[in-house]
Design an enzyme around this catalytic site. Structure first.
Site, PDB file in Angstrom:
ATOM      1  N   HIS A  71       0.827  -1.213   0.000  1.00  0.00           N
ATOM      2  CA  HIS A  71       0.000   0.000   0.000  1.00  0.00           C
ATOM      3  C   HIS A  71       0.860   1.261   0.000  1.00  0.00           C
ATOM      4  CE1 HIS A  71       0.389   1.093   4.356  1.00  0.00           C
ATOM      5  NE2 HIS A  71       0.495  -0.208   4.546  1.00  0.00           N
ATOM      6  N   ASP A 188       6.488   1.884   6.582  1.00  0.00           N
ATOM      7  CA  ASP A 188       5.163   1.282   6.402  1.00  0.00           C
ATOM      8  C   ASP A 188       4.355   2.200   5.486  1.00  0.00           C
ATOM      9  OD1 ASP A 188       2.641   0.152   6.710  1.00  0.00           O
ATOM     10  OD2 ASP A 188       2.419   0.738   8.805  1.00  0.00           O
ATOM     11  N   GLU A 222      -5.218   1.212   2.992  1.00  0.00           N
ATOM     12  CA  GLU A 222      -4.872   0.121   3.899  1.00  0.00           C
ATOM     13  C   GLU A 222      -4.932   0.571   5.342  1.00  0.00           C
ATOM     14  OE1 GLU A 222      -2.517  -2.451   6.485  1.00  0.00           O
ATOM     15  OE2 GLU A 222      -2.170  -0.326   6.046  1.00  0.00           O
ATOM     16  N   GLU A 223      -4.522   1.794   5.620  1.00  0.00           N
ATOM     17  CA  GLU A 223      -4.427   2.252   7.001  1.00  0.00           C
ATOM     18  C   GLU A 223      -5.783   2.381   7.682  1.00  0.00           C
ATOM     19  OE1 GLU A 223      -1.835   2.206   8.569  1.00  0.00           O
ATOM     20  OE2 GLU A 223      -0.122   2.585   7.262  1.00  0.00           O
ATOM     21  N   ASP A 242       3.998  -6.019   3.813  1.00  0.00           N
ATOM     22  CA  ASP A 242       3.779  -4.998   4.823  1.00  0.00           C
ATOM     23  C   ASP A 242       4.795  -5.199   5.933  1.00  0.00           C
ATOM     24  OD1 ASP A 242       2.575  -2.870   6.205  1.00  0.00           O
ATOM     25  OD2 ASP A 242       0.565  -3.521   5.626  1.00  0.00           O
ATOM     26  N   HIS A 322       4.244   3.353  12.992  1.00  0.00           N
ATOM     27  CA  HIS A 322       3.365   4.521  12.927  1.00  0.00           C
ATOM     28  C   HIS A 322       3.976   5.751  13.594  1.00  0.00           C
ATOM     29  CE1 HIS A 322      -0.740   2.547  11.805  1.00  0.00           C
ATOM     30  NE2 HIS A 322       0.264   2.151  11.028  1.00  0.00           N
TER      31      HIS A 322
END
Length: 346
Positions: A71, A188, A222-223, A242, A322
């Protein structure tokens, strides 16, 4: 088998991708870039109605179609409201860690194409002024964007063209150390997308085709759990690339590829996951197998949406997911090696 691609290609692709703003749902700047990078490889990108980009690679056997997804959306924010004094309040897009955002440069993207930088700050922003500067919880009710503009009112902000719903991206702060550590936001999942492009480049240079017809997919939601919900009907395997995670009870680390056996919702397909493990063992690829608790992928979203396919997931392990993340070039190359093994080998 040893694949002789240039590991620096992964970093070059990553640095290109990571510096393009792409918070959840904001594909307008990224999709032209992924199209250009594909064109440089002699490939053509096509898009579904969700603005997911696809690159199709013909296989040695086109009777079966597999999909590799990485993603391109990142966590970010959206303008929620504008205070009377011109401070911008936000709503998160994806699993933002507000503690990691304090003091970062952000950019507000207006719908007419303007961009304004600002500082992400806590409303109790100074230890010299506020008694609770150190103790106030950092969340979307206490954090704000201070624009790098001479604004003092909501009207001043509106005059810049900023409105509710405008997207807010975060400066990635990408850095590569001389000994191979990659520190950046949005490893990510732009590092996984960089591995896909590196694998494509290697196959082109070597005149190789994957075993089966392969779709490389680059979703944008995706998130928030929606990226892989649509899958072209002919796909029978969805391999999500991922990040892996690092922490107590995990075997993964920055210098390995992590194969995910189970995420927060479901175990991944037993046969396909076993095949990935066997390929890693056969080729001497440094790897770990882990299960993740607070985690999901586009392959998981594809299963939840009822698609008739097998699903698996793997990728480079990172610290501080994140947030400002860290991994190592060894983990990136292990990820690319396993991807090429999956694409090319029995």
């Amino acid at each position: 088998m040893k694949y002789t691609y240039d590991p620096q290609d992964i970093l070059r692709y990553f640095e290109t991708l990571v510096n393009v703003p792409s918070p959840v749902g904001y594909y307008v700047q990224m999709n032209p870039v992924i199209s250009r990078l594909a064109e440089e490889l002699g490939e053509t990108v096509w898009f579904d109605h969700k603005s997911t980009a696809y690159i199709t690679a013909d296989g040695m056997d086109n009777s079966k179609t597999v999909l590799v997804g990485a993603h391109l959306d990142t966590v970010g924010m959206v303008v929620r409201c504008i205070d009377a004094d011109g401070m911008i309040r936000v709503r998160q897009l994806g699993g933002i860690s507000y503690n990691s955002l304090e003091g970062e440069t952000v950019t507000v993207h207006t719908r007419d194409g303007r961009a304004y930088t600002g500082l992400m700050a806590c409303q109790s922003h100074s230890v010299h002024v506020f008694d609770d500067a150190r103790t106030l919880e950092r969340n979307e009710n206490t954090m704000m964007v201070i624009l790098d503009q001479p604004v003092a009112s909501k009207a001043d902000v509106n005059a810049l063209g900023i409105r509710h719903g405008d997207m807010i991206s975060v400066d990635p702060r990408c850095q590569v150390t001389p000994n191979g550590y990659l520190k950046s936001r949005f490893i990510d999942d732009k590092a996984a997308a960089a591995c896909c492009l590196t694998a494509l480049k290697y196959m082109k240079q070597q005149g190789l085709k994957p075993r089966y017809r392969t779709l490389f997919a680059f979703p944008f939601c995706e998130e928030i759990g929606l990226g892989g919900t649509y899958v072209p009907a002919e796909v029978s395997e969805y391999v999500a690339m991922d990040i892996g995670l690092i922490g107590p009870g995990y075997d993964g680390n920055e210098r390995k590829v992590t194969i995910c056996a189970k995420d927060a919702a479901t175990p991944y397909d037993y046969e396909l996951t076993s095949r990935l493990i066997a390929l890693a063992e056969k080729n001497g690829i440094d790897h770990a197998v882990d299960i993740f608790y607070r985690y999901g992928t586009d392959a998981n979203a594809a299963l939840k949406a009822g698609n008739n396919l097998r699903a698996a997931a793997f990728g480079m392990a990172v610290y501080c997911s994140h947030g400002l993340e860290r991994t190592h070039l060894d983990g990136l190359t292990a990820t690319c090696d396993l991807l090429l093994s999956y694409l090319l080998e029995e």
